[in-house]
Write a protein that holds these residues in place. Structure first.
Motif, mmCIF file in Angstrom:
data_model
loop_
_atom_site.group_PDB
_atom_site.id
_atom_site.type_symbol
_atom_site.label_atom_id
_atom_site.label_comp_id
_atom_site.label_asym_id
_atom_site.label_seq_id
_atom_site.Cartn_x
_atom_site.Cartn_y
_atom_site.Cartn_z
ATOM 1 N N SER A 309 0.835 -1.200 0.000
ATOM 2 C CA SER A 309 0.000 0.000 0.000
ATOM 3 C C SER A 309 0.869 1.250 0.000
ATOM 4 C CB SER A 309 -0.935 0.009 1.220
ATOM 5 O OG SER A 309 -0.205 0.079 2.436
ATOM 6 N N LEU A 310 2.035 1.202 0.664
ATOM 7 C CA LEU A 310 2.954 2.338 0.651
ATOM 8 C C LEU A 310 3.526 2.535 -0.755
ATOM 9 C CD1 LEU A 310 4.654 4.527 1.998
ATOM 10 C CD2 LEU A 310 6.314 2.740 2.626
ATOM 11 N N SER A 311 3.913 1.444 -1.408
ATOM 12 C CA SER A 311 4.414 1.547 -2.787
ATOM 13 C C SER A 311 3.347 2.138 -3.694
ATOM 14 C CB SER A 311 4.829 0.164 -3.300
ATOM 15 O OG SER A 311 5.954 -0.322 -2.604
ATOM 16 N N ALA A 312 2.112 1.692 -3.524
ATOM 17 C CA ALA A 312 1.014 2.204 -4.356
ATOM 18 C C ALA A 312 0.805 3.696 -4.130
ATOM 19 C CB ALA A 312 -0.273 1.435 -4.057
ATOM 20 N N MET A 313 0.918 4.137 -2.893
ATOM 21 C CA MET A 313 0.740 5.560 -2.597
ATOM 22 C C MET A 313 1.856 6.398 -3.231
ATOM 23 S SD MET A 313 -0.541 5.241 1.377
ATOM 24 C CE MET A 313 -0.755 7.001 1.675
ATOM 25 N N ILE A 314 3.076 5.878 -3.216
ATOM 26 C CA ILE A 314 4.179 6.567 -3.892
ATOM 27 C C ILE A 314 3.890 6.670 -5.381
ATOM 28 C CG2 ILE A 314 6.616 6.386 -4.544
ATOM 29 C CD1 ILE A 314 7.095 5.032 -1.815
ATOM 30 N N MET A 315 3.433 5.566 -5.976
ATOM 31 C CA MET A 315 3.131 5.539 -7.397
ATOM 32 C C MET A 315 2.008 6.516 -7.739
ATOM 33 S SD MET A 315 3.482 1.409 -7.512
ATOM 34 C CE MET A 315 2.299 1.136 -8.819
ATOM 35 N N HIS A 316 0.942 6.500 -6.953
ATOM 36 C CA HIS A 316 -0.200 7.393 -7.204
ATOM 37 C C HIS A 316 0.228 8.857 -7.163
ATOM 38 C CE1 HIS A 316 -3.328 4.236 -5.609
ATOM 39 N NE2 HIS A 316 -2.785 3.894 -6.765
ATOM 40 N N PHE A 317 0.910 9.224 -6.061
ATOM 41 C CA PHE A 317 1.268 10.629 -5.881
ATOM 42 C C PHE A 317 2.264 11.087 -6.944
ATOM 43 C CE2 PHE A 317 4.115 13.880 -4.042
ATOM 44 C CZ PHE A 317 3.194 14.905 -3.933
ATOM 45 N N ALA A 318 3.287 10.262 -7.225
ATOM 46 C CA ALA A 318 4.303 10.651 -8.213
ATOM 47 C C ALA A 318 3.680 10.786 -9.598
ATOM 48 C CB ALA A 318 5.432 9.623 -8.228
ATOM 49 N N TRP A 319 2.834 9.832 -9.980
ATOM 50 C CA TRP A 319 2.191 9.876 -11.303
ATOM 51 C C TRP A 319 1.324 11.125 -11.428
ATOM 52 C CZ3 TRP A 319 -2.432 10.038 -13.849
ATOM 53 C CH2 TRP A 319 -2.478 9.555 -15.166
ATOM 54 N N SER A 320 0.541 11.393 -10.394
ATOM 55 C CA SER A 320 -0.342 12.563 -10.412
ATOM 56 C C SER A 320 0.474 13.850 -10.442
ATOM 57 C CB SER A 320 -1.243 12.543 -9.174
ATOM 58 O OG SER A 320 -2.089 13.674 -9.142
ATOM 59 N N ALA A 321 1.536 13.927 -9.634
ATOM 60 C CA ALA A 321 2.368 15.129 -9.604
ATOM 61 C C ALA A 321 3.034 15.358 -10.958
ATOM 62 C CB ALA A 321 3.422 15.007 -8.504
ATOM 63 N N GLY A 322 3.543 14.282 -11.549
ATOM 64 C CA GLY A 322 4.170 14.406 -12.860
ATOM 65 C C GLY A 322 3.198 14.897 -13.914
ATOM 66 N N PHE A 323 1.993 14.375 -13.877
ATOM 67 C CA PHE A 323 0.961 14.780 -14.841
ATOM 68 C C PHE A 323 0.683 16.274 -14.732
ATOM 69 C CE2 PHE A 323 -3.189 15.556 -16.547
ATOM 70 C CZ PHE A 323 -3.359 14.634 -17.573
ATOM 71 N N TRP A 324 0.440 16.756 -13.491
ATOM 72 C CA TRP A 324 0.086 18.158 -13.314
ATOM 73 C C TRP A 324 1.261 19.091 -13.603
ATOM 74 C CZ3 TRP A 324 -4.681 19.463 -13.559
ATOM 75 C CH2 TRP A 324 -5.671 18.597 -13.104
ATOM 76 N N LEU A 325 2.474 18.672 -13.253
ATOM 77 C CA LEU A 325 3.649 19.491 -13.554
ATOM 78 C C LEU A 325 3.810 19.677 -15.059
ATOM 79 C CD1 LEU A 325 6.223 18.066 -10.977
ATOM 80 C CD2 LEU A 325 5.215 20.363 -10.975
ATOM 81 N N GLU A 326 3.590 18.593 -15.805
ATOM 82 C CA GLU A 326 3.688 18.688 -17.266
ATOM 83 C C GLU A 326 2.546 19.535 -17.822
ATOM 84 O OE1 GLU A 326 5.391 18.133 -20.975
ATOM 85 O OE2 GLU A 326 6.182 17.442 -19.052
ATOM 86 N N LEU A 327 1.357 19.359 -17.271
ATOM 87 C CA LEU A 327 0.185 20.065 -17.780
ATOM 88 C C LEU A 327 0.304 21.578 -17.596
ATOM 89 C CD1 LEU A 327 -2.554 19.245 -19.072
ATOM 90 C CD2 LEU A 327 -3.567 19.535 -16.805
ATOM 91 N N ILE A 328 0.862 21.998 -16.463
ATOM 92 C CA ILE A 328 0.969 23.442 -16.216
ATOM 93 C C ILE A 328 2.290 24.022 -16.713
ATOM 94 C CG2 ILE A 328 -0.573 23.312 -14.233
ATOM 95 C CD1 ILE A 328 1.775 23.434 -12.382
#
Length: 336
Positions: A309-328
């Protein structure tokens, strides 16, 4: 319309270009090349290792194997990234080849992998054959990450990570492609360091080329073995997905849209200093992930469930952060 006049072709009639993009793979490259050579049999297959500037002994190891393994070549890839490696190899050696097989230097493959891919392409008259991925770990964190990536918590139901196969799909893990189809859509977009496979699949489907996900073979994938490495990988994945959607003006699927909310709710939780309820969305996400991990531990008797569950949370947050950083439009700094 796509011309299809190759349905009567057999494996013995095909000429295949197998490309291995690599960077610092000294620990795995020799066993991988020997395995591919053994399973090749009498197939006409040119094996090209496209090295992106390894600082270890990878190039020297490949050079020493050239006298031992027939039709083995070492190609320098100055652009370093995998998309450029494949494009360069196809440009140099693809003119008289029918199929392209892409191999990951850090993965593992069944003994009949290449032959199965070719047979599936011929039998299904497919322009591309993609495979599922079995994720396997060794150390504690890597094993937990493998559990996460093999579960819906970590892969969102992605078919090539969820045991799918035996169907026509829009996207999957790249394994084999007809060189004519690859060239018809312009190959990989080298502006993509990640998610280049999904971007190419979008253009293949737009060009009426067909992608078959086989259920007859698969690849074994070894996830990142530390939290920082996993975070960097998924941050890049998120950027790649955003770049893909922007380029093609497409809408994310539901399984992609849900994780997009993770970074905003984590950032929004900072407002809990002023408004306690601002932390609720993040708390719900964290409890859901941790609860799923304990369900894996109890329901599936998997001791790595809670850490997964910790690995999944890292994956979720990093993927989401990367998406928004690229988008903006916030881009990573390039090394001088």
């Amino acid at each position: 319309m796509v011309s299809r006049s190759h349905s009567n072709t057999g494996i013995s009639d095909t000429r295949t270009l197998l490309v291995i993009p690599c960077l610092n793979e000294a620990a795995t490259i020799a066993p991988l090349l020997r395995k591919l050579n053994e399973q090749r049999g009498d197939m006409d297959m040119l094996i090209v290792v496209a090295d992106g500037g390894s600082q270890d002994d990878t190039p020297e190891i490949v050079q020493k194997l050239i006298p031992e393994i027939r039709d083995l070549l070492l190609l320098g890839n100055r652009k370093r990234i995998q998309s450029a490696a494949i494009n360069l190899a196809v440009d140099r050696f693809g003119d008289d080849r029918d199929f392209l097989i892409r191999i990951d230097a850090h993965g593992d493959y069944p003994d009949d992998y290449c032959r199965t891919l070719l047979q599936e392409a011929i039998d299904m008259d497919a322009d591309s054959v993609v495979v599922g991925m079995e994720t396997v770990g060794f150390g504690t964190f890597q094993k937990a990450t493998a559990v996460a990536q093999n579960s819906k918590l970590g892969n969102g139901g992605s078919k090539h990570r969820a045991g799918g196969g035996g169907e026509w799909v829009d996207h999957g893990h790249h394994a084999l492609m007809r060189i004519s189809a690859f060239r018809a859509v312009g190959g990989y977009d080298e502006s993509f360091s990640h998610n280049e496979d999904a971007e190419l699949d979008f253009r293949l489907r737009a060009g009426a080329f067909r992608i078959w996900m086989t259920a007859k073979t698969y690849m074994t994938y070894y996830p990142r073995s530390s939290a920082p490495a996993l975070f960097r990988q998924y941050l890049a994945y998120g950027r790649g997905r955003a770049k893909n959607l922007i380029k093609h003006r497409s809408i994310p699927k539901l399984r992609q849209a849900v994780p997009l909310a993770v970074a905003p709710v984590v950032v929004g939780a900072l407002l809990a200093l002023l408004y306690w309820w601002a932390a609720l969305p993040m708390a719900i996400w964290a409890v859901a992930c941790i609860g799923y991990g304990f369900w894996l531990a109890v329901g599936q008797k998997n001791p790595y469930g809670p850490l997964a569950s910790l690995s999944a949370m890292i994956m979720h947050f990093a993927w989401s952060a990367g998406f928004w950083l690229e988008l903006i439009g916030i881009r990573p700094r390039r090394a001088a």
